[in-house]
Design an enzyme around this catalytic site. Structure first.
Site, short mmCIF file in Angstrom:
data_model
loop_
_atom_site.label_atom_id
_atom_site.label_comp_id
_atom_site.label_asym_id
_atom_site.label_seq_id
_atom_site.Cartn_x
_atom_site.Cartn_y
_atom_site.Cartn_z
N GLY A 280 0.78 -1.44 -0.09
CA GLY A 280 -0.13 -0.45 0.25
C GLY A 280 0.78 1.53 -0.05
O GLY A 280 2.06 1.24 0.00
N HIS A 453 -19.86 -3.98 -35.61
CA HIS A 453 -19.45 -5.30 -35.31
C HIS A 453 -18.59 -5.32 -36.24
O HIS A 453 -18.84 -4.49 -37.68
CB HIS A 453 -20.63 -6.02 -35.30
CG HIS A 453 -20.20 -7.91 -35.81
ND1 HIS A 453 -20.02 -8.28 -35.04
CD2 HIS A 453 -20.20 -8.71 -37.91
CE1 HIS A 453 -19.93 -9.83 -35.78
NE2 HIS A 453 -19.98 -9.38 -37.13
#
Length: 480
Positions: A280, A453
Site C-alpha cells: 500500500g 461489428h
C-alpha cells in the site's frame, strides 16, 4: 523571481500540474513547487510519470510483447528463430518514455506561463508558503490561494522483525522497475494492483513469482465474480498467489532473502533472490505543514477536506493521495481542476461514484460503480448480466477470448449500478459503463444502442442484454 502569485501549488504530480495549468487558463498567476530529482535532474509528473503508472505500463507492454512472441505467434502461423530480450534496452525504453512525458509537462508549464519552483514548499500560518530551493535559498510567498498536492509514498511492511527496504534485495515499487537482471525467484508481498502488475512483468520475463496476500480473499474490493475469474487466469499464467499468507518477518543472507509467513495456521518460510514490498501507500506530508498552519488532519494522517477539497484554512485546498478516497492519478487530476474551478467561482464537482479502477495485467481488469455485493449491502434489489469474450468474433480473431463483461443493475428501476470487465482493452471498455453511470442510464439505454461489428465492445451490448435474459449469442435461461 516574482513573489506575487494568485495560486501556489505544492506538488507537480498529475493533480498538481493539471491544477496549475487550469488556473493559468483562467488567468491566474501560478507557481508550482516540485522537489523531485529523477535520474539526476529535476522532474515533474510525480510518482505516476516518474516511478509509477507510466514506467510500469512501459514494462508491462514490453514484457507482454515478449511473451506473446514466444508463446502465441505460432498460433497465427508465424514462425521465428530463438527469441530473446535485452533487459538493458527494455529498461532504457521505459526511461525514454518517462523523459519524454516529464519533459512535456515542463513545456506545458512554460507554455502556460507557470513558474516551476524547483525545491520544497511548506504551508505556514496565514496561508503563506515557505519555498526552499535545491540550492538552499529560502523565500516566503504570499499567494491568494494554495493547493496542497504532495502525493504519497510506499508503505513498508508493518511487522517485525523485518529487514528494511534497501532497493537491492528488498525493494519497493520503485526499485522493482530497475532490476539489473531478471531474478530467478521473486517474492511479492501484497496482491493489490501494484503487486500484481509488477509480479506479471517479471513472471513474463522468466522469474518464478510468489505473491503473498494477508487477506483471506483475493481482491476483496472487486466484484466476487471478477476476482474469482481473475485469480484463475493469473494462476494459469504462472503467478503463485497465496491468500491468507501473513508475512511475519524477512531475513537477508548474502544475496538471498528468506520470508517467514503464516498460512492456514502453519508457519512457513521461502527464499527468494528479490522481494518486492507492495503493501500500500500512505499520504506524503513530510515537511509540508508548519505546526501553526491551521490545517486539520484525519486520524489516518490525511488532510481533512470537504466534498470540494477545501481544507480547514480558507483559500487552501488539498487533493489527490493527500486526502480521502482512492489513490489514483485520474482522481487527483479531476480534484485539482475542481479546486481551481471552485476558486474561480464555478460550481464544479467530482463524481466519486464514477471513479474507475484498473489493473493493467493481461488480460486487464477494470471496474466502475458498485459490485454486486456492495449493491445488495446498500439495499438494492439486484439483477445482473454477464457475457464472455470467448464467443466474440473480434476477440477470437485476436486470440483474446478470456474474460467477460458484467453489469449490476437495480431490478426495480433498471438503473445501472456498476460495470466490471476482465478481458482485452478492459481499461478502455469500462469507460462505456462510466459514461452510462454519469448520465444515470438504465440498462435498457445500453440495450437499445447499436454497437459496431465486429468489436470487443459487442460484449458490452450482450452483457446489457443478458441482464434481462436477452443475450443473442448465448442460450439464455427463460425468465418470468
Amino acid at each position: 523571481m516574482s513573489q506575487q502569485f494568485d495560486l501556489v501549488v505544492i506538488g507537480g504530480g498529475p493533480g498538481g500540474y493539471e491544477a496549475a495549468i487550469r488556473a493559468a487558463q483562467l488567468g491566474f498567476k501560478v507557481a508550482c513547487i516540485e522537489k523531485r530529482i529523477h535520474n539526476g535532474k529535476p522532474s515533474l509528473g510525480g510518482t505516476c510519470l516518474n516511478v509509477g503508472c507510466i514506467p510500469s505500463k512501459a514494462l508491462l507492454d514490453s514484457s507482454h510483447r515478449y511473451e506473446d512472441t514466444v508463446h502465441h505467434l505460432a498460433d497465427h502461423g508465424i514462425t521465428t528463430g530463438e527469441v530473446n530480450f535485452d533487459l538493458a534496452k527494455l529498461l532504457a525504453r521505459k526511461d525514454k518514455i518517462v523523459d519524454q512525458l516529464t519533459g512535456g509537462i515542463d513545456q506545458l508549464l512554460k507554455g502556460n506561463g507557470i513558474e516551476w519552483l524547483k525545491g520544497t514548499g511548506k504551508l505556514l500560518a496565514g496561508k503563506k508558503v515557505e519555498f526552499v530551493s535545491h540550492e538552499g535559498e529560502t523565500q516566503v510567498l504570499e499567494p491568494k490561494y494554495v493547493i496542497l498536492a504532495s502525493g504519497s509514498v510506499p508503505v513498508n511492511i508493518p511487522v517485525a522483525p523485518v529487514a528494511p527496504v534497501d532497493q537491492d534485495i528488498i525493494v519497493d515499487s520503485t526499485g522493482a522497475l530497475n532490476f539489473p537482471e531478471v531474478p530467478k525467484r521473486l517474492g511479492v508481498i501484497g496482491a493489490g494492483v501494484i503487486g500484481l502488475e509488477l509480479g506479471s512483468v517479471w513472471r513474463r520475463l522468466g522469474a518464478e513469482v510468489v505473491v503473498f496476500e494477508a487477506m483471506d480473499a483475493f481482491l476483496p474490493m472487486a466484484d466476487k465474480a471478477l476476482a474469482k475469474e481473475y485469480q484463475k487466469l493469473l494462476t494459469k499464467q504462472g503467478l503463485d498467489i497465496r491468500v491468507g499468507a501473513k508475512v511475519s518477518g524477512t531475513e537477508v543472507n548474502g544475496r538471498e532473502v528468506t520470508v517467514k509467513y503464516t498460512q492456514g495456521g502453519e508457519e512457513k518460510t521461502q527464499t527468494f533472490d528479490k522481494l518486492i514490498v507492495c503493501v500500500g501507500r500512505k499520504a506524503y506530508a513530510e515537511g509540508l505543514l508548519a505546526e501553526d498552519s491551521g490545517i486539520k488532519l484525519t486520524e489516518r494522517g490525511l488532510v481533512e477536506v470537504n466534498d470540494h477539497c477545501a481544507t480547514s484554512v480558507e483559500g487552501v485546498y488539498a487533493i489527490g493521495d493527500l486526502v480521502r478516497g482512492p489513490m489514483l492519478a485520474h482522481k487527483a487530476m479531476e480534484e485539482g481542476v475542481m479546486a481551481v474551478e471552485r476558486i474561480h467561482g464555478h460550481a464544479a464537482q467530482v463524481n466519486y461514484d464514477t471513479i474507475i479502477s484498473v489493473i493493467y495485467t493481461h488480460p486487464e481488469a477494470a471496474w466502475v460503480g458498485l459490485t454486486e455485493e456492495q449493491a445488495k449491502e446498500k439495499g438494492h434489489e439486484v439483477k445482473t448480466g454477464q457475457f464472455g469474450f470467448a464467443v466474440n468474433g473480434r476477440a477470437l480473431a485476436a486470440g483474446e477470448g478470456a474474460g467477460f463483461v458484467k453489469f449490476v443493475a437495480d431490478a426495480k428501476t433498471d438503473r445501472l449500478l456498476g460495470m466490471h470487465v476482465i478481458g482485452p482493452a478492459a481499461s478502455d471498455i469500462v469507460h462505456q459503463g462510466m459514461i452510462a453511470l454519469e448520465f444515470v442510464s438504465s440498462v435498457e439505454d445500453l440495450q437499445l444502442m447499436t454497437f459496431g461489428h465486429p468489436t470487443f465492445s459487442e460484449v458490452v451490448h450482450e452483457a446489457a442484454l443478458a441482464v434481462d435474459g436477452r443475450a443473442i449469442h448465448a442460450i439464455q435461461r427463460k425468465r418470468k
